[in-house]
Enzyme design. Sequence first.
Site, PDB file in Angstrom:
ATOM      1  N   GLY A 145       0.872  -1.172   0.000  1.00 17.48           N
ATOM      2  CA  GLY A 145       0.000   0.000   0.000  1.00 17.48           C
ATOM      3  C   GLY A 145       0.907   1.220   0.000  1.00 17.48           C
ATOM      4  CB  CYS A 146       1.879   3.465  -1.831  1.00 17.36           C
ATOM      5  SG  CYS A 146       2.540   1.922  -2.289  1.00 17.36           S
TER       6      CYS A 146
END
Lengths: 364, 501
Positions: free
Chosen positions: A12-13
């Site tokens: 995720g980011c």
Amino acid sequence: MQKEGQIRIPAGCAISSIFSRSGKRIDGSKIVKSIEIMHDRSNGLGGGFAGYGIYPEYKNAYAFHVFYETPEAKNACEDFLDHHFDIINLSKIPIRKNPRITNEPLIWRYFVNPFPTKLADSQLDEQEYVFRSVVRVNDQMPGAYIFSCGKNMGVFKACGYPEDVGDFYRLEEYEGYSWTAHGRYPTNTPGWWGGAHPFGLLDKTIVHNGEISSYDANRRFIEMYGYRCNLLTDTEVITYIVDYLVRKQGLTLTEMANVIAAPFWSTISRKPQAEKERLTFLRNAFSSLLITGPFSILLGFEGGLLALNDRLKLRSMVVGEKDDMVYIASEESAIRVVEPYVEKVWSPRGGEPVIVTLDKSVNV
Amino acid sequence: MSVDFFYPEYEIVRDQNRCISCRVCERQCANCVHAFDEASGKMYADDSKCVNCHRCVSLCPTRALKIVKSGNTFKTNSNWTNDYMKEIYRQANSGGVLLSSMGNPADFPVYWDKILINASQVTNPSIDPLREPMETRTFLGKKPAKIERDCDGNIITKMEPNLELALPVLFGGMSYGAISYNAHASLAQAAKSCGTFYNTGEGGLHKDFYQYGTNTIVQVASGRFGVYKDYLNAGAAIEIKIGQGAKPGIGGHLPGLKIVGDISQTRMIPQGTDAISPAPHHDIYSIEDLHQLVYSLKEATDYQKPIIVKIAAVHNVAAIASGVARSGADIIAIDGFRGGTGAAPTRIRDNVGIPIELALASVDQRLRDEGIRGNISVICGGSIRNSTDVVKAIALGADAVYIATAALLAMGCHLCRSCHTGNCNWGIATQKPELVKRLNPEIATQRLINLLNAWEHEITEIMGGMGINSIEALRGNRLMLRGIGLTEKELEILGIKHAGE
Ligand code: SF4
Ligand code: SF4
């Protein structure tokens, strides 16, 4: 522990970008500040930046940024570069020690141009020549990894939180008209700097938030066209897809978006005839390049920036504008922290590309 | 001679307390198993003639009947099994080739059942098909290698002819003759209603069914039965049948007793003659010849129809598929060794060919290795039994699947594997008018539609679970599959990882 490329690591980011339409040169501290506010969206296992217009003094040469794990790898790679390119300048990339950034490889920068005779012999166009040379180094020279190879632009990335990565690379010393940034939240410890984002290919860089469910369908299709998805990351395959569609097939950015985040058939059926035919054609012709699953991507390229969400908009992405400036980020906070007086703020719809480019008169 | 006597394999058990001697079973059994004994007022059955088709069981109003394995057995022997022994006796008696129908029933691995499907958790959301659009539309045919634009810079959208399917499931080839008029009518109507295609098989196209042309694939097999210009132009695509999974290397056989009336007319052969298709096409002795036939058919149909080449899954299927992809064909159909048939030599059906899972995986990979996967679409069949088989096939790399046995089951077939006798009690694999009329085309059509709808629901639900909302993102997405209990080699050929990896 397997590293990136031996195993597929979901992540995720956070992503952010700043763009000046008038070509104003913004120093790197601003993008660092923007991504820093989304600290909690990363976990310290990868951060990176791409800046455009940062090397005006060498703007006609390809800027290669390279990681070396060993001096032998460096010798082998430089030997290869010597044979294929005219090296105009080379140096270590200046860094500042940061207690939270460790295990750094050797990091070098080269400004190069293909040898005209070699280029002519190869019967390739210049970009393809550079592309293949980079693939050759990354594929065949263990310990050497060219992670940036465009003109008048550069990628800076490492293992760590993005704000530490920005400090490490002394980004405040660079000035560019466009910046993108990425903070990574991988679900595994890659421990390898090459695995951080942005992922760059020629002038195009991609930062991406999401995990695409179409990965293997995309990968196995794009590998038919000379690409090797060695890192097994979404960002890598998306970059190759964009390169294939835009550089090799000559699609416009909007057409490219119509392929990878294609409108639903039900939407297409409501369009006027010519548009219906165009969208149906694109979906059918490149059906294996449809990307499903959540993503928001920022594609940096020479003179512009494209932002795109998956067609269901499963990842947040906000656009803000003020005067000539455009800001795009995972969260509005990342925009307000650098531009408290931002004027227009909106969330683009799923599958609807936002494309910003330098004003016509601007020369960077 | 007594050595040829076999105790019946299946036994009819009649609960005399329930039997009301209504004689339904007697009327329903075309094999004349049941009989009424006036003297005792009771029903009797001759088990030796029973093929276990369950017609009488299904129609018995008091549930008085069931069929069980008789249990009579020779001395147990893992090498000389009951079947092998009986086959010897039979051949010693007749001197003939053993015949069977439907697909290979032997105990070979079914790879579909050793493959598991992925689903999303946390890092990637699953998608709810009840709330979000789920797309299963599929195009079959060549894709352009290069984008072209007109002088205004607009993309030229004209491309080679493609078939458009609402769901990537088509009905596989079954000839009129092998199956009944009513069965064909049902397949045609169901295909039309579901936005997919049925396939004429090699027996030509009955005049009544020209109206379903836009949902019809017309087949050209080595016997060329019923092939002429109007036939070629009647369908949406043309399939050149090179081979069939149930009997690779040999041609179709339809016994003369099924060549009656309209069938002889549709096939354009005299009544009562056996319809024996030659093993090869006598104008195709090599890949160049195939190229010529593909282009002859394209010429005959003005380049308006995609050409399918159907081959059986044999050992070097990947190399053959690569040749087919370069022959100008638009679609390749691969039929696995479990594929059904109306009649095939038993030895061939049970020993020749390879599983479709392995064939499909290696064909898809080979076409990609050669960079020509875009030149050709891949349909696989033989045997696809349920919606997860479809999902697995597509994730391995198929564009679409053919179902045939499953379609027959939907219409009522009970897999008694006696199609070659022409006595199908369910009105499917028969041409006897009194049996054919047992299959009500309206009901059978609806059942086929129901089956496809049910599968579509299941497929979209599974796709949603994987976070995929369009079928093309599943195609060739082998990361969505894991093998269980498979060897390294099997995993390597299938191109998938083992569960837990
Ligand atoms: S052949 Fe079919 S209908 Fe006849 S007795 Fe056996 S199961 Fe019943
Ligand atoms: S089609 Fe008829 S004869 Fe053939 S297996 Fe099915 S029920 Fe038996």
